[in-house]
Design an enzyme around this catalytic site. Structure first.
Site, PDB file in Angstrom:
ATOM      1  N   HIS A  71     -93.269   0.471  -5.178  1.00 34.05           N
ATOM      2  CA  HIS A  71     -94.074  -0.623  -4.646  1.00 34.05           C
ATOM      3  C   HIS A  71     -95.537  -0.201  -4.666  1.00 34.05           C
ATOM      4  O   HIS A  71     -95.934   0.690  -3.920  1.00 34.05           O
ATOM      5  CB  HIS A  71     -93.617  -0.955  -3.222  1.00 34.05           C
ATOM      6  N   GLU A 104     -97.815   0.567  -1.647  1.00 32.83           N
ATOM      7  CA  GLU A 104     -97.455   1.632  -0.717  1.00 32.83           C
ATOM      8  C   GLU A 104     -98.082   2.957  -1.137  1.00 32.83           C
ATOM      9  O   GLU A 104     -97.413   3.915  -1.513  1.00 32.83           O
ATOM     10  CB  GLU A 104     -95.924   1.714  -0.613  1.00 32.83           C
ATOM     11  N   HIS A 144     -91.357   5.548   0.135  1.00 32.91           N
ATOM     12  CA  HIS A 144     -91.934   4.214   0.356  1.00 32.91           C
ATOM     13  C   HIS A 144     -92.915   4.233   1.525  1.00 32.91           C
ATOM     14  O   HIS A 144     -93.035   5.225   2.232  1.00 32.91           O
ATOM     15  CB  HIS A 144     -90.827   3.202   0.694  1.00 32.91           C
ATOM     16  N   GLU A 149     -89.487   6.238   4.461  1.00 32.20           N
ATOM     17  CA  GLU A 149     -90.492   5.246   4.830  1.00 32.20           C
ATOM     18  C   GLU A 149     -91.597   5.920   5.634  1.00 32.20           C
ATOM     19  O   GLU A 149     -91.335   6.511   6.673  1.00 32.20           O
ATOM     20  CB  GLU A 149     -89.846   4.147   5.688  1.00 32.20           C
TER      21      GLU A 149
END
Ligand code: ZN
Length: 1056
Positions: A782, A785, A879, A964
């Site tokens: 992504h 990110e 991420h 994350e």
């Protein structure tokens, strides 16, 4: 018998005046409501009604009715509505009697059907007569009437009736009168009651229209200004805000189309059509309730999570077959050269490894044919049919066998493309590539800059002018800048960065470099805590928005940037046509306030979150306000202490090359812009959100960059990889950089191999070398990110470092790393998608080799590892998480998913290795920003096509994770306390690149501990590890925990 009735009523009133509601409920259950209503009807229908009975009856009914859920139906059945209404009519002059009727009517209206019947029978006309015109006599009656009216207006048909009768204007005028005369705030109930009436009426479209025609926006906005200072008027301000937000006319964004300014024709498609939203879109909806949310108690993650869980055990336990012919996997053998390399040719020459043939998987679309597509804007796209390169891409690379390690396929395509482009009507392909050879320029610095002579000499200014000379000028700028450079930023070289950026291929064909990227970033020595959230900020900003509507004369409303600088005087200058930049439009609203619109992801009309742009020509010591008006997420960490980041070039020249957190008065809220995809046949509709923040720039006439988060471009990665290769110790480190594949945009997607060189050429050592388990790491699928890239940077630098732990790690594992899975997205300033407009982390189930090459080949490579029985021990995809604080892992567990879903399946039958919990537990102990309690091991249906789930399910990797990292900060552990100052103690540290990189390094440490705790390893290794890590303590800590999920380290020690 009158006396008996009076006695009973008296007793009931006494009974209900004390005690709990249970008494009332008991009476209701015994038919008490009906009895009272019947008594009312009987008493009222006599020729001379006896008010000594009626009044206590009505009082009782008002009390009991509130607790009786079926009261409305009973009222209607017993025809109490008519009776009460006619009583009220008879007593318009008798306020004691009237007020009793009003109380009862208010309770009747709590049922919408009963309320509607009251309305049909003329209740509103009656009430309106009671409350108008404004008078301070009988205020109790007025209050009761207003409250009854507000209750009645919950019925839409009543609201319509009021609008038709033209009462709305009257209500507004009445509100104004009360507002003006109630100087001492004694009648807040009346004022709030009137606002509630307006609030209900404006739930219907005609109500909102009439409200606006009656200048309701202006009236409420003006009157509420007097209320802001007093805390006791909070309920008034809140209701006014709700009405104003609801009635604010909905508009589409001030753009011709919400689609991205850049488009790309992915292979295999004739032409791309994104859903358009036109200005013709109507956004009014009946009953649209705008609820002003207090975000504080929202947990955006928890909603509907359980519905999404995969509860089909067969699906959870299935192992789908290959998604491609097995023979295709052979091409990935070249990506595991370490398994066949014999080290006979000079083990000490690392370079030999780099010169190994770089094979190119044949099906991969190569850069060459893509070049043609780059830089094609919307206009060119709408031209007539043109040779479709996609087909060639499918066929061409399949021609010809590989020879001498050169990918002939690619070459074939290249030749063919050149041939074709000669026939193209616009010859765009060639034009663009020749333009590129001119090179990139640095962003010019303001010539008139009053920068102090010390940091900014004349020679420097002259070379900063945006001369079209291109490369030469740019190099001079670079030189000039570099002479001023103080200190070195580790692993960053501006020259190398520029060189890399030159070969980076972008859709807009960038000709400029952002000075921030060129110059480089070094985290400041200090830490920044999260911003304290102020209650009034959001409210004030909403009022500012409304002020624009009702005082349009003050609004400048001048477009000052629309992909190009429009060269307008007396305002900031914006720029974003550089790598990862994505500002699309800037509108000056007031002297120092700008609305900003981000560009959508290429080939898409959505995914706005990331932003990165340049501003210059600012004044110093003036607060500038920026409103990013097309955000999409319903909530944001910007409401919880997060700040955007800024890079000042002048500061950088003064030796402070830092991206720092800036901005104050930050808030994030739903605005009045709407997007509708009706034109595309869908009924999709969505609201936009505003991120608003103020910045005071440190210098006058500076060049500054503002971003959502610390930028990390593709060129930065490529430069970084070169520096890593240079810095490593080739005697010790086996390091290899290959190209996994070319992206759609024609950029190589790098694949790295990092492990320790074999100890010697002996068979045993080579064996050990080849048998090391694989760890596969990926990041940045992504593009928005960027935090994931900083974590990856930390991982990479640690892995090639001379740190003894890193040395040990390299002896334990072979690392396969794809540091940027979506280079095109990163380059072109996307937030979520690739050039095909797809979220690449939703393509893992069936990636297309044409549309999702990086995913297709990452998966192919993992398939290959599995096919040779070397599936990775750990897989982790890095991420960034925009809604949560701290760093955490998502993993996959059948049992936990079934438990969480409350499944009746006998989970005892399902056996599962719980080893997936070990790594997060270790990280919880060793990495400060990491938090176990945010980790989740649930398999959601909506995540079925993510890397984590597919690698777990199809490749069979038990420890398959998504890591994350927060964009915001840490709310626990070491980083909860950001400074020694007491006031900031609670707020925690806002995460910076130092902490993100540290996380990347600590992740590696976690892997080493995982290895030591979970699998037997050589005595020597163990001894080395024991010396390095304070393992004894570790062991004790781990033994006190539930430790069924791994072999305790002591057992491992004992074993050896
Ligand atoms: Zn992500």
């Amino acid at each position: 018998d009158r006396d008996v009735i009076l006695n009973i009523l008296g007793i009931l009133a006494d009974l209900f005046s004390v005690g709990t509601d249970r008494r009332i409920h008991y009476m209701i259950s015994k038919g008490g409501s009906e009895a009272l209503l019947q008594a009312l009807v009987n008493a009222a229908q006599t020729a001379e009604p006896d008010y000594s009975i009626l009044l206590p009856l009505l009082r009782l009914l008002a009390k009991v009715g509130q607790r009786d859920r079926k009261f409305g139906r009973r009222v209607q059945m017993l025809e109490a509505i008519d009776v009460t209404l006619s009583l009220a009519r008879k007593n318009l002059g008798h306020h004691l009697h009237l007020i009793h009727c009003l109380w009862a009517m208010r309770v009747y209206a709590s049922s919408v059907t009963a309320g509607t019947t009251l309305g049909i029978n003329g209740a509103m006309e009656l009430l309106f007569k009671v409350i108008t015109p404004y008078t301070k006599k009988h205020t109790r009656t007025v209050r009761a009437a207003i409250e009854a009216l507000a209750a009645l207006l919950k019925s839409k048909s009543n609201s319509r009736r009021v609008v038709h009768r033209g009462y709305l204007c009257g209500l507004l005028r009445l509100y104004q009168d009360w507002h003006q005369s109630d100087v001492s705030n004694s009648y807040i109930h009346i004022r709030r009651g009137l606002l509630l009436c307006l609030k209900h009426i404006t739930n219907i479209r005609s109500g909102r229209e009439t409200f606006r025609c009656a200048r309701g926006m202006e009236i409420l906005f003006t009157t509420v200004q007097d209320c802001l200072a007093s805390k006791s008027l909070d309920s008034i301000v809140t209701t006014v805000t709700q009405i104003l937000r609801k009635c604010y006319p909905k508009e589409s964004l001030p753009l011709a189309t919400a689609s991205s300014s850049f488009s790309f024709s992915p292979p295999g498609s004739i032409s791309f059509q994104s859903p358009r939203s036109g200005p013709e879109g109507k956004f009014e909806e009946d009953g649209e309730e705008e609820v002003e949310k207090d975000f504080d108690n929202d947990d955006p993650e928890s909603k509907e999570e359980d519905d999404d869980l995969e509860t089909d055990v067969n699906i959870l336990r299935s192992r789908p077959g290959l998604d491609r012919p097995e023979k295709e996997l052979a091409q990935y053998e070249a990506m595991c050269a370490e398994l066949s390399h014999d080290f006979q040719v000079g083990i000490h020459k690392g370079d030999v490894l780099r010169s190994l043939p770089v094979t190119c998987p044949r099906v991969i679309p190569s850069a060459a044919f893509m070049q043609q597509q780059r830089g094609r804007g919307k206009d060119q796209n709408t031209k007539g049919p043109r040779p479709e390169p996609a087909e060639r891409a499918l066929k061409a690379p399949l021609k010809g066998p590989e020879k001498d390690g050169k990918c002939l396929g690619a070459q074939t395509t290249e030749n063919k493309t050149t041939g074709d482009s000669a026939q193209n009507e616009d010859g765009l392909g060639e034009e663009k590539s020749s333009a590129r050879s001119c090179g990139l320029m640095l962003r010019p610095l303001p010539k008139e800059a009053s920068w102090d002579a010390k940091t900014f000499n004349a020679q420097f200014v002259s070379c900063c002018s945006p001369s079209p000379a291109g490369e030469v000028g740019a190099l001079d700028v670079g030189k000039g800048l570099l002479e001023r450079r103080q200190g070195n930023i580790p692993f960053h070289s501006p020259h190398l960065y520029m060189a890399k950026a030159r070969s980076t291929k972008s859709i807009p064909d960038y000709t400029f470099l952002a000075l921030s990227d060129f110059w480089g970033h070094e985290p400041p020595s200090y830490c920044q805590s999260m911003l304290e959230r102020k209650y009034e900020v959001q409210r004030a900003k909403i009022f500012d928005d409304i002020r624009r509507l009702i005082q349009p004369g003050d609004v400048i409303g001048r477009v000052v940037f629309d992909l190009e600088d429009l060269d307008t005087p007396d305002c900031l200058k914006f720029f974003s046509k550089f790598e990862s930049g994505n500002l699309r439009k800037a509108i000056q609203v007031y002297g120092f306030e700008y609305d900003l619109i981000m560009n959508a992801d290429v080939n898409s009309s959505q995914h706005h979150q990331w932003f990165y742009f340049e501003v210059s020509a600012m004044k110093s010591a003036v607060p500038y306000r920026f409103n990013v008006i097309n955000c999409e997420k319903v909530n944001s960490q910007f409401n919880y202490g997060m700040q955007p980041v800024m890079y000042s070039v002048k500061e950088a020249l003064q030796g402070k090359p830092h991206w720092i957190r800036v901005g104050y008065d930050i808030c994030y809220y739903k605005n009045h812009y709407r997007w509708s995809a009706a034109a595309a046949g869908a009924t999709q509709r969505k609201s936009y959100y505003t991120l608003s923040f103020s910045v005071t720039f440190p210098h006058k006439d500076d060049v500054c960059y503002l971003a959502y988060h610390y930028p990390y471009t593709y060129s930065a990665l490529m430069a970084h990889l070169d520096m890593l290769a240079e810095t490593r110790n080739p005697k010790k480190i086996f390091y290899r950089q290959q190209t996994l594949c070319q992206t759609l945009g024609g950029n190589p997607c790098p694949l790295l191999t990092i492990t320790a060189m074999p100890e010697s050429k002996s068979r045993n050592d080579l064996e050990q070398f080849r048998n090391r388990p694989y760890v596969v790491l990926m990041a940045r699928v992504h593009p928005g990110e960027s935090n994931a890239s900083w974590v990856m940077k930390g991982t990479l630098e640690f892995l090639i470092s001379s740190d003894p732990i890193a040395e040990l790690l390299r002896k334990c594992f072979i690392f396969k790393i794809i540091p940027m899975l979506n280079p095109d997205g990163v380059i072109n300033g996307n937030h979520r998608c690739s050039l095909s407009g797809d979220d690449l982390n939703r393509q893992w189930l069936a990636p297309s080799p044409l549309l999702h090459p990086t995913i297709y080949h990452s998966k192919g490579f993992l398939y290959y590892l599995r096919s040779i029985d070397r599936a990775p021990l750990v897989f982790c995809d890095y991420h960034g998480h925009s809604q949560k604080k701290n760093v955490f892992l998502y993993g996959c567990s059948v049992k936990e998913t079934l438990w969480q879903a409350g499944c009746t399946v006998d989970t005892a039958v399902v056996t599962e290795d719980v080893g997936y919990r070990t790594l997060p537990k270790i990280l919880d102990k060793v990495a400060a920003p990491f938090i176990m309690s945010s980790c989740s091991f649930l398999v959601e249906k909506s995540r079925a096509s993510t890397a984590r789930v597919v690698v777990w399910q199809e490749i069979g990797v038990l420890r398959s994770y998504t890591m994350e990292s927060t964009y915001c900060g840490c709310s626990h552990g070491l980083y909860k306390v950001s400074t020694s100052r007491e006031r900031e103690r609670e707020r925690g540290l806002q995460i910076g690149t130092r902490e993100l990189e540290e996380m990347g390094a600590k992740f590696c440490l976690g892997l080493l501990i995982l290895q030591l705790k979970s699998w037997p390893c050589s005595k020597k290794l163990m001894a080395q590890a024991a010396a390095l890590l304070d393992l004894e303590e570790e062991i004790r800590d781990f033994q006190t925990q539930r430790s069924e999920d791994f072999i305790p380290a002591r057992a491992v020690f004992a074993f050896h």
